[in-house]
Design a protein around this motif. Structure first.
Motif, PDB file in Angstrom:
ATOM      1  N   THR A 169      12.171 -19.577 -32.062  1.00  0.00           N
ATOM      2  CA  THR A 169      12.358 -18.392 -32.890  1.00  0.00           C
ATOM      3  C   THR A 169      11.804 -17.164 -32.209  1.00  0.00           C
ATOM      4  OG1 THR A 169      10.232 -18.498 -34.029  1.00  0.00           O
ATOM      5  CG2 THR A 169      12.011 -19.871 -34.902  1.00  0.00           C
TER       6      THR A 169
ATOM      7  N   MET B   6      14.416 -13.445 -33.744  1.00  0.00           N
ATOM      8  CA  MET B   6      15.526 -14.169 -33.136  1.00  0.00           C
ATOM      9  C   MET B   6      15.339 -15.669 -33.289  1.00  0.00           C
ATOM     10  SD  MET B   6      16.758 -14.465 -29.149  1.00  0.00           S
ATOM     11  CE  MET B   6      17.720 -12.950 -29.053  1.00  0.00           C
ATOM     12  N   THR B   7      16.438 -16.357 -33.505  1.00  0.00           N
ATOM     13  CA  THR B   7      16.471 -17.815 -33.467  1.00  0.00           C
ATOM     14  C   THR B   7      17.428 -18.231 -32.358  1.00  0.00           C
ATOM     15  OG1 THR B   7      16.049 -18.035 -35.836  1.00  0.00           O
ATOM     16  CG2 THR B   7      17.016 -19.935 -34.716  1.00  0.00           C
ATOM     17  N   VAL B   8      16.922 -18.964 -31.376  1.00  0.00           N
ATOM     18  CA  VAL B   8      17.766 -19.483 -30.308  1.00  0.00           C
ATOM     19  C   VAL B   8      18.303 -20.826 -30.779  1.00  0.00           C
ATOM     20  CG1 VAL B   8      17.868 -20.217 -27.903  1.00  0.00           C
ATOM     21  CG2 VAL B   8      16.432 -18.281 -28.550  1.00  0.00           C
TER      22      VAL B   8
ATOM     23  N   ARG C 275      24.022 -20.073 -27.768  1.00  0.00           N
ATOM     24  CA  ARG C 275      24.089 -19.285 -29.011  1.00  0.00           C
ATOM     25  C   ARG C 275      22.701 -18.891 -29.492  1.00  0.00           C
ATOM     26  NH1 ARG C 275      25.895 -21.271 -33.816  1.00  0.00           N
ATOM     27  NH2 ARG C 275      25.110 -23.349 -33.328  1.00  0.00           N
ATOM     28  N   ALA C 276      22.641 -17.692 -30.073  1.00  0.00           N
ATOM     29  CA  ALA C 276      21.404 -17.204 -30.678  1.00  0.00           C
ATOM     30  C   ALA C 276      21.768 -16.187 -31.747  1.00  0.00           C
ATOM     31  CB  ALA C 276      20.487 -16.578 -29.634  1.00  0.00           C
TER      32      ALA C 276
ATOM     33  N   HIS D  73      17.258 -14.178 -25.012  1.00  0.00           N
ATOM     34  CA  HIS D  73      18.009 -15.426 -25.094  1.00  0.00           C
ATOM     35  C   HIS D  73      17.934 -16.185 -23.768  1.00  0.00           C
ATOM     36  CE1 HIS D  73      22.130 -17.488 -26.081  1.00  0.00           C
ATOM     37  NE2 HIS D  73      21.119 -18.333 -26.174  1.00  0.00           N
TER      38      HIS D  73
ATOM     39  N   GLU E 234      14.348 -17.567 -23.067  1.00  0.00           N
ATOM     40  CA  GLU E 234      13.977 -18.709 -23.885  1.00  0.00           C
ATOM     41  C   GLU E 234      14.700 -19.986 -23.473  1.00  0.00           C
ATOM     42  OE1 GLU E 234      11.123 -18.445 -25.364  1.00  0.00           O
ATOM     43  OE2 GLU E 234      11.758 -18.818 -27.427  1.00  0.00           O
ATOM     44  N   THR E 235      15.886 -19.856 -22.924  1.00  0.00           N
ATOM     45  CA  THR E 235      16.631 -21.042 -22.497  1.00  0.00           C
ATOM     46  C   THR E 235      16.349 -21.401 -21.040  1.00  0.00           C
ATOM     47  OG1 THR E 235      18.566 -19.684 -21.924  1.00  0.00           O
ATOM     48  CG2 THR E 235      18.488 -20.630 -24.151  1.00  0.00           C
TER      49      THR E 235
ATOM     50  N   GLU F  85      24.388 -11.636 -33.487  1.00  0.00           N
ATOM     51  CA  GLU F  85      24.762 -12.930 -32.916  1.00  0.00           C
ATOM     52  C   GLU F  85      24.970 -12.755 -31.419  1.00  0.00           C
ATOM     53  OE1 GLU F  85      28.351 -13.989 -34.862  1.00  0.00           O
ATOM     54  OE2 GLU F  85      27.413 -14.358 -36.822  1.00  0.00           O
TER      55      GLU F  85
END
Length: 225
Positions: free
Chosen positions: A2, A102-104, A109-110, A143, A146-147, A173
């Motif tokens: 998140t 944010m939610t990854v 997608r996030a 995004h 985080e990935t 999005e």
């Protein structure tokens, strides 16, 4: 994962912000919104300006305020400032950037929410388009960080569909795909069901092990050095 994730990001480039910096950013953002809404001068503000300037002078005795951070060949030098992790919510510690959550959802997608207060105004009651560009660049980088797959922005294109309102909770999005060494991200910002702005970013994928070294925090410098 998140938007409330702890620093550093999975990408791990830079230092976490001080807790005081995050509290400062929130206070300054709220105060700026209030000051910009004043109809007449205030003695309270005069007093505050004096105290802010005094505090700024005192803090400069504890900080290296330079354009160059402790990165690469300067990583071990006390002559330069610490470099903070820009991979996550920059607005959480820097009031110049918009704050968001944010939610990854997965690597491709996030999504999340953002609210732009008065300091980000352009047209009456609407967000300045330049701040929307900053916002999209920040969340797209978040995004990737985080990935664990991030890179330098090669190109960022915005399409303004309708005015983006101030003071409203907006949703966004992000979807991303890989095209060779490029990472292509398509992001959309909504006010309720209505699309207000869309962005496409193309980033050059970077290998984490090829990034320069980032220096650690150091003891505060002595005055006059």
């Amino acid at each position: 994962m998140t938007g409330e994730a702890e620093w550093p990001s999975s990408w791990g480039f830079g230092l976490p912000p001080l807790a005081q910096a995050t509290a400062f950013a929130e206070a300054v953002r709220d105060l700026t919104e209030t000051v910009l809404a004043l109809d007449e001068p205030s003695p309270v503000l005069d007093d505050l300006i004096t105290r802010i300037r005094s505090a700024g002078q005192a803090l400069r005795g504890q900080a290296r305020v330079t354009a160059r951070p402790r990165v690469g060949t300067h990583a071990g030098s006390a002559e330069f400032r610490p470099y903070l992790d820009h991979g996550l919510r920059i607005g959480a510690y820097n009031p110049v950037f918009p704050e968001y959550t944010m939610t990854v959802l997965e690597e491709t997608r996030a999504g999340g929410t953002v609210r732009f207060p008065v300091p980000y105004e352009g047209p009456p009651g609407c967000v300045h388009g330049g701040f929307l560009a900053v916002f999209f660049d920040a969340v797209i980088s978040h995004h990737g960080s985080e990935t664990g797959t991030a890179g330098k922005t090669r190109n960022l294109e915005l399409r303004y569909r309708r005015p983006t309102p101030l003071g409203e909770t907006l949703t966004f999005e992000i979807r991303r795909t890989a095209e060779g060494r490029d990472i292509v991200s398509d992001a959309s910002l909504f006010h309720g069901p209505r699309l207000t702005c869309a962005a496409r970013s193309r980033n050059v994928a970077t290998r984490r092990d090829q990034l320069p070294a980032v220096g650690a925090r150091m003891a505060r410098p002595k005055r006059g050095i």
